[in-house]
Motif scaffolding. Structure first.
Motif, short mmCIF file in Angstrom:
data_model
loop_
_atom_site.label_atom_id
_atom_site.label_comp_id
_atom_site.label_asym_id
_atom_site.label_seq_id
_atom_site.Cartn_x
_atom_site.Cartn_y
_atom_site.Cartn_z
N LEU A 157 16.84 -41.93 62.77
CA LEU A 157 16.07 -42.99 63.43
C LEU A 157 16.20 -42.89 64.95
N GLY A 158 17.38 -42.51 65.41
CA GLY A 158 17.58 -42.31 66.85
C GLY A 158 16.67 -41.21 67.37
N ALA A 159 16.55 -40.14 66.59
CA ALA A 159 15.71 -39.01 67.01
C ALA A 159 14.24 -39.40 67.05
N ILE A 160 13.81 -40.16 66.04
CA ILE A 160 12.39 -40.59 66.02
C ILE A 160 12.12 -41.50 67.22
N GLU A 161 13.08 -42.39 67.48
CA GLU A 161 12.90 -43.28 68.62
C GLU A 161 12.85 -42.50 69.94
N ALA A 162 13.61 -41.40 69.98
CA ALA A 162 13.61 -40.58 71.18
C ALA A 162 12.32 -39.75 71.30
N GLY A 163 11.51 -39.80 70.26
CA GLY A 163 10.22 -39.11 70.31
C GLY A 163 10.23 -37.68 69.81
N LEU B 91 24.00 -42.09 70.57
CA LEU B 91 24.24 -40.78 71.19
C LEU B 91 23.12 -39.79 70.89
N THR B 92 22.42 -39.99 69.77
CA THR B 92 21.27 -39.13 69.48
C THR B 92 20.22 -39.31 70.58
N LYS B 93 19.97 -40.57 70.93
CA LYS B 93 18.97 -40.84 71.98
C LYS B 93 19.44 -40.27 73.31
N LEU B 94 20.75 -40.42 73.58
CA LEU B 94 21.29 -39.87 74.82
C LEU B 94 21.15 -38.34 74.84
N ALA B 95 21.37 -37.71 73.69
CA ALA B 95 21.30 -36.24 73.60
C ALA B 95 19.91 -35.76 74.02
N PHE B 96 18.87 -36.46 73.55
CA PHE B 96 17.50 -36.06 73.92
C PHE B 96 17.26 -36.25 75.42
N GLU B 97 17.77 -37.36 75.96
CA GLU B 97 17.61 -37.61 77.40
C GLU B 97 18.28 -36.51 78.23
N LEU B 98 19.53 -36.19 77.84
CA LEU B 98 20.29 -35.19 78.61
C LEU B 98 19.62 -33.83 78.52
N SER B 99 19.18 -33.48 77.29
CA SER B 99 18.57 -32.17 77.10
C SER B 99 17.31 -32.03 77.96
N ASN B 100 16.54 -33.10 77.98
CA ASN B 100 15.30 -33.08 78.77
C ASN B 100 15.60 -33.01 80.26
N GLU B 101 16.57 -33.80 80.71
CA GLU B 101 16.87 -33.87 82.14
C GLU B 101 17.52 -32.59 82.66
N PHE B 102 18.48 -32.05 81.90
CA PHE B 102 19.23 -30.89 82.38
C PHE B 102 18.68 -29.57 81.86
N GLU B 103 17.63 -29.64 81.02
CA GLU B 103 16.99 -28.43 80.45
C GLU B 103 17.99 -27.54 79.73
N ILE B 104 18.85 -28.16 78.94
CA ILE B 104 19.87 -27.42 78.21
C ILE B 104 19.92 -27.97 76.78
N PRO B 105 20.12 -27.11 75.77
CA PRO B 105 20.31 -27.67 74.42
C PRO B 105 21.56 -28.53 74.38
#
Lengths: 199, 635
Positions: free
Chosen positions: B27-33, B156-170
């Motif tokens: 659900l966190g991942a879906i919310e993160a888009g 933390l799932t939502k945070l993971a998507f934010e970080l990955s997008n911002e820092f361009e790192i998996p």
């Protein structure tokens, strides 16, 4: 408030479903809840257990030794195996219907359910025992023994929430096809235990 | 800023749900888009992708079970290169399979976002290793988040998507069994998952997507400097929190932090005695936050499952900052180096540490009426193949074939197993797995055994899903190098052990769409295998033909393959059951002793067949007195 419930049984007996019903009811009653279940390899006919932790605070999902308030044993040997988790003065409900292990590897002890049940009674004299598998079979299917034990727990008034909440959860969660038989198992066990445990 | 528990904002839109950790992640991942989700099933990670698949059509998310974790990651990488938000799910050993693309990817980075859910299995409950993905993140220079509850997993799932997008790192979201498979009340911000945005950008050609020694050399300094930036950012996050004001510090991450909390709360005045530092973003280590915590304490206890990862990080930091702090952890024997932790283990370990640092205080255990030592002997209930499982018939057939070869030609047989339900062929009384290492290893291992034991027969067992996962290159190798082995593919038409996921041989995808079903016999034929048989295991008299096929294949010179076709009793309805005629049964017990079927049990003197019988008829085929017959139709 803190109330820890442990459900013990054998893979396939419906421990996970029973655990989910209790967790949902606890949540509806306004508590935090945290559960730990056995999923994966040991599900295949192995010993399984589910820890359900209910309370005002969030905690890790594993119940420490000697802290469970209630032990719901779906099988005699599995009840005994998990007895160390029960606190002194905790409540035990046990399904006397024994499931012998699939095979007896060399060195595995003989399974004597009667001896284990007397062991349980010696430590917890107010234990509530019944053949819930037979009871469930009588109302339609042996598979509803798990729900029968939930009914028994409600009947013994040992759950930290109103039994109506649990009933509502069962009605909402159990697919319509199986609802009537599970309802019957719940009610029969509830009445039978209420009768013997009421003064 | 720093709180004991990260408190989640409640609004009128929030909804409280009972969620398994894996469901919360979904659900966190879906919310993160998330737009593209791939994975390979593996306990305890499987339910995350399955949950997303349930919402996939409604929310417009592409979801697939890939043929293995490497393929899953590479597929997600392609999506992320195109600007999509992608999620890949796997268990810890799956990351080993996916490690080749991952190690290169850290240099290249991603556009969009790429999150890997990797579930560790301390214990282990259902795994072949107790490896620690936190250490893997460190090795790969990839950030790792480590939730302790389903609620934190969701956040933390939502945070993971934010970080990955911002820092361009998996980014790796690392869980353990007690997070992924724990259910808890989770406050979700969106009551029902809503459709995600479509991928807009698409792939833009650029030299940054083509790894090359020169590009790697250019990117390496970027990757290293990113570690510092992430560490700075992590130091500011409330997922890393300090509580208490005591001089004895305790550092913990994941579910261990909850065990510590519960353990120390048994001590009166624990807030003045201890300071607890909980870490939710474990790699890169949040040095700044850790340093400010370390400056307030004079002794440090480290509570963590699996590797001494946090311990090494703090030891390094203490050395770097010249702090006079003694550390009590795994490295000096105060905490168990392996296995799953719980509150009691943590209490004992903290007490050992307190004794060593001269404190009088001891944390107390609750007392049970019956200790483990007082329990009477209990029956051993090992995991076992289900009643009526086709694998039992095949294992038993090979056992008979090997016995005959031994008798006729004094030839021994070595059986190599693989990862899946059929690993349970190792259990008593079948004892049919002599080696088992990792997914797909059985075939190649048999090849190696052949080189060193040429007079012995070599049989490898592999499941259908595992065959597609990593069995094919091993078949190619056996043909190419002429290994004299027999491969038995146990085709029960599903990935059974992890909960019945479809795979490339089934002809259906995770979304229920029809796809091309890849025929295993055709695959091995195209690899150049000359002896190929397909044997049906479903017929109630199949044992004889299975034994015959096994023997012929083992006698064939060169690589031979038998595809045993059957069904998984976990997802098919039995049509009949068997019973034992008491008047004909001599009570020899052969059926019980030979098969170990959970439906067969010994009463006083004779076996009986229980309700769980699903009608495979194997026992009826081996009964020397013909005392077992069809008992009736199962409705």
């Amino acid at each position: 408030m803190k109330y820890d419930i442990l459900i013990a049984g054998v893979g396939g007996q419906g421990v996970i479903l029973a655990s989910r019903m209790l967790a949902l009811a606890a949540m509806k009653a306004g508590f935090h809840v945290s559960t730990a279940e056995t999923i994966g390899m040991s599900q295949r006919e192995g010993s399984v257990s589910s820890h359900i932790r209910i309370g005002d605070k969030v905690s890790g999902s594993l119940i420490p030794i000697g802290q469970a308030d209630l032990l719901l044993g779906l099988e005699p040997a599995e009840t005994v195996r998990n007895l160390p988790f029960l606190r002194e003065g905790g409540k035990v409900l046990v399904n006397t219907h024994a499931i012998p292990p699939a095979s007896r590897p060399p060195g595995s002890p003989e399974y004597d359910p009667a001896a284990l049940l007397s062991f349980l009674c010696a430590y917890y004299p107010d234990i509530l025992c019944s053949d819930f598998t037979e009871l469930a079979d009588d109302v339609g299917t042996y598979r509803a023994a798990n729900v029968a034990m939930l009914g028994a727990a409600a009947g013994a008034r040992v759950l930290p929430f109103e039994e109506d909440i649990l009933k509502a959860v069962l009605d909402a969660e159990i697919p319509e096809k199986y609802r009537a038989v599970n309802d019957a198992a719940f009610e029969r066990a509830r009445k039978c235990i209420r009768f013997i445990s009421s003064p | 800023m720093l709180k004991y528990y990260p408190e989640f904002e409640m609004s009128l839109l929030t909804d409280k749900k009972l969620l398994m950790g894996n469901e919360a992640i979904a659900l966190g991942a879906i919310e993160a888009g998330v737009q593209v989700v791939t994975g390979y099933p593996g306990t305890p990670s499987t339910e995350a992708l399955e949950t997303i698949a349930r919402y996939a059509n409604r929310c417009g998310i592409y979801t697939e079970w890939s043929s293995n974790e490497k393929v899953a990651l590479e597929t997600a990488v392609g999506a992320a290169y195109s600007g999509a938000k992608a999620l890949v799910t796997m268990k810890q050993v799956g990351l080993n399979v996916a490690s080749d693309p991952l190690m290169s990817l850290s240099y290249i980075g991603v556009k969009g976002a790429l999150v890997l859910l990797v579930a560790d299995d301390p214990g282990p409950h259902s795994s072949q290793t107790e490896q620690d993905t936190r250490a893997f993140g460190h090795f790969a220079n990839i950030p790792v988040l480590d939730p302790s509850t389903p609620q934190e997993a969701y956040e933390l799932t939502k945070l993971a998507f934010e970080l990955s997008n911002e820092f361009e790192i998996p980014v790796v979201l690392r869980t353990t069994t007690r997070v992924s498979h724990s259910c808890g009340d989770v406050e979700v911000t969106v009551a029902e998952p809503s459709p995600v945005e479509a991928v807009e950008e698409g792939f833009v050609k650029d030299r940054r997507w083509t790894i090359f020694p020169k590009l790697t050399a250019e990117r390496h300094p970027w990757l290293e400097s990113l570690q510092g930036k992430l560490s700075e950012r992590f130091s500011e996050l409330s997922f890393n929190s300090v509580s208490g004001s005591g001089k004895i510090g305790i550092i913990a991450s994941g579910v261990s932090a909850l065990y510590v909390k519960e353990a120390i709360e048994t001590a009166r005045g624990f807030k003045e005695l201890f300071t607890l530092f909980r870490i939710g973003t474990v790699y890169p280590f949040p040095e700044k936050a850790a340093l400010s915590f370390l400056k307030g304490i004079d002794r440090l206890i480290v509570a963590e499952e699996l590797d001494p990862y946090l311990e090494e990080q703090v030891l390094q930091l203490i050395g770097k900052a010249h702090l006079p702090i003694d550390v009590y952890g795994k490295k000096n024997g105060f905490f168990p180096v392996s296995g799953e932790y719980n509150v009691d283990i943590v209490i004992d370990s903290i007490n050992r540490s307190l004794a060593a640092c001269g404190e009088n205080l001891r944390l107390s255990h609750a007392s049970s009426a019956v200790s483990r030592e007082k329990l009477p002997p209990l029956p051993i209930r090992a995991p076992t193949l289900c009643a009526g499982c086709m694998h039992r018939t095949v294992f038993y057939a090979f056992k008979q074939a090997a016995k005959q070869l031994k008798k006729e030609a004094q030839t021994d047989t070595i059986f190599s197993g693989d990862i899946g339900c059929y690993t349970l062929g190792n259990a008593y009384p079948l004892n049919m797995v002599d080696t088992c290492l990792c997914m797909g290893a059985g075939i190649s291992l048999a090849g190696g055994l052949f080189r060193t034991n040429p007079k012995t027969k070599h049989v490898a067992f592999i499941g259908d899903s595992t065959f597609f996962h990593s069995g094919i290159p091993a078949v190619v190798n056996a043909v190419y190098n002429g290994a004299d082995i027999t491969l038995a593919v146990l085709d029960n038409r599903t990935t059974a052990m992890t909960g019945h996921q479809p795979h490339p041989g089934v002809g259906v995808t995770v979304l229920g769409n029809v796809s091309k079903a890849i025929e295993i016999a055709d695959v091995v034929r195209s690899c150049g295998v000359e002896s190929i048989r397909t044997v049906n295991t479903v017929d109630p008299d199949s044992l004889e033909s299975c034994v015959k096929a096994a023997k012929e294949a083992m006698n064939f010179k060169g690589p031979s393959v038998i595809v045993f076709k059957g069904k998984c009793v976990g997802i098919t309805k039995p049509d009949k059951y068997y019973k034992i005629k008491p008047e004909a049964c001599t009570g020899c017990g052969l059926c019980i002793k030979e098969l170990g079927c959970p439906a067969l049990t010994l009463t006083v003197d004779k076996p009986v067949i229980q309700d769980s019988c699903s009608g495979c008829g194997l026992c009826a085929q081996i009964c020397p007195s013909e005392a077992i017959c069809i008992g009736g139709v199962k409705l």
